[in-house]
Design a protein around this motif. Structure first.
Motif, short mmCIF file in Angstrom:
data_model
loop_
_atom_site.label_atom_id
_atom_site.label_comp_id
_atom_site.label_asym_id
_atom_site.label_seq_id
_atom_site.Cartn_x
_atom_site.Cartn_y
_atom_site.Cartn_z
N ARG A 186 0.85 -1.13 -0.04
CA ARG A 186 0.13 0.02 0.00
C ARG A 186 0.86 1.26 0.03
NH1 ARG A 186 -2.10 2.30 5.43
NH2 ARG A 186 -0.54 1.46 6.98
N ILE A 187 0.07 2.31 -0.49
CA ILE A 187 0.89 3.75 -0.44
C ILE A 187 0.15 4.54 0.58
CG2 ILE A 187 1.26 5.70 -1.70
CD1 ILE A 187 1.05 3.75 -4.38
N VAL A 188 0.98 5.26 1.40
CA VAL A 188 0.45 6.37 2.07
C VAL A 188 1.01 7.51 1.57
CG1 VAL A 188 0.40 7.44 4.48
CG2 VAL A 188 0.29 5.03 4.32
N SER A 189 0.17 8.65 1.30
CA SER A 189 0.93 9.65 0.41
C SER A 189 -0.13 11.06 0.61
CB SER A 189 0.60 9.43 -1.16
OG SER A 189 0.96 10.43 -1.87
N THR A 202 7.33 -8.33 -6.50
CA THR A 202 7.88 -7.38 -7.88
C THR A 202 6.52 -6.74 -8.44
OG1 THR A 202 9.63 -8.73 -7.89
CG2 THR A 202 9.21 -7.22 -9.80
N GLU A 203 5.70 -7.50 -8.79
CA GLU A 203 4.49 -6.97 -9.61
C GLU A 203 3.79 -6.12 -8.75
OE1 GLU A 203 1.72 -6.41 -12.67
OE2 GLU A 203 3.66 -7.40 -12.45
N ILE A 204 3.42 -6.46 -7.29
CA ILE A 204 2.83 -5.26 -6.58
C ILE A 204 3.47 -3.93 -6.46
CG2 ILE A 204 2.20 -4.88 -4.04
CD1 ILE A 204 1.50 -7.78 -3.76
N MET A 236 4.88 7.11 0.55
CA MET A 236 5.76 5.97 1.08
C MET A 236 4.88 4.64 0.88
SD MET A 236 8.54 5.38 3.20
CE MET A 236 8.66 6.84 4.23
N ILE A 237 5.46 3.72 0.35
CA ILE A 237 5.05 2.54 0.39
C ILE A 237 5.41 1.41 1.53
CG2 ILE A 237 5.37 0.32 -1.10
CD1 ILE A 237 6.38 2.04 -3.27
N TYR A 238 4.04 1.07 2.13
CA TYR A 238 4.37 0.14 3.25
C TYR A 238 3.69 -1.21 2.95
CZ TYR A 238 4.82 4.55 6.09
OH TYR A 238 5.31 5.80 6.68
N GLU A 239 3.90 -1.93 4.11
CA GLU A 239 3.44 -3.37 4.07
C GLU A 239 3.52 -4.27 2.60
OE1 GLU A 239 0.52 -1.44 5.70
OE2 GLU A 239 1.74 -1.72 7.36
N MET A 240 4.88 -4.25 2.14
CA MET A 240 5.10 -5.16 1.20
C MET A 240 4.81 -6.39 1.77
SD MET A 240 5.04 -3.80 -1.79
CE MET A 240 5.67 -5.16 -2.73
N ILE A 241 3.88 -7.12 1.84
CA ILE A 241 3.74 -8.42 2.22
C ILE A 241 3.41 -9.68 1.23
CG2 ILE A 241 2.19 -9.85 4.24
CD1 ILE A 241 1.63 -7.24 5.31
N ILE A 242 4.18 -10.49 1.40
CA ILE A 242 3.96 -11.81 0.62
C ILE A 242 3.90 -13.03 1.50
CG2 ILE A 242 4.63 -13.10 -1.40
CD1 ILE A 242 3.78 -10.13 -1.99
N HIS A 243 2.92 -13.80 1.30
CA HIS A 243 2.92 -14.93 2.25
C HIS A 243 4.07 -15.86 2.02
CE1 HIS A 243 1.61 -19.14 3.88
NE2 HIS A 243 0.49 -18.39 4.40
#
Length: 107
Positions: free
Chosen positions: A59-62, A86-88, A69-76
């Motif tokens: 997600r982005i907070v902006s 990478t795609e996200i 700012m890109i946050y929570e780059m979460i992959i199971h």
């Protein structure tokens, strides 16, 4: 594996389960309601699904103009190293570029 992507916010329970799967909640100790509240304030988000299962999220907070700012780059964990993150990330950066946001950072 047929991964689909959505810009709709994920179901609270699915997101909480994904968040917990990474071990992050051992540090943050959030409740499902707290996570839902935090994510609801996002500027933009991308979810990745394998069927009905949420397997990735970012997600982005902006302010929508200068900073993002890109946050929570979460992959199971079972889906890591398959290009989903990478795609996200690419989709999040593309959204910032489309909106002419000048400063993009990854937390």
């Amino acid at each position: 594996m047929d991964i689909t992507f959505s810009t709709n916010l994920p179901d609270t329970k699915k997101y909480y389960d994904l968040f917990v799967s990474t071990g992050w909640n051992e540090k943050y100790k959030t409740t499902p309601a707290e996570l839902e509240n935090a994510v609801s304030k996002s500027y933009y988000a991308v979810s990745a699904y394998d069927g009905e299962s949420l397997v990735g999220f970012g997600r982005i907070v902006s302010d929508g103009i200068i900073h993002a700012m890109i946050y929570e780059m979460i992959i199971h964990p079972d889906y890591q190293r398959k290009g989903i993150g990478t795609e996200i990330l690419n989709r999040l950066i593309q959204k910032c570029k489309e909106d002419n946001i000048r400063d993009i950072q990854l937390f």
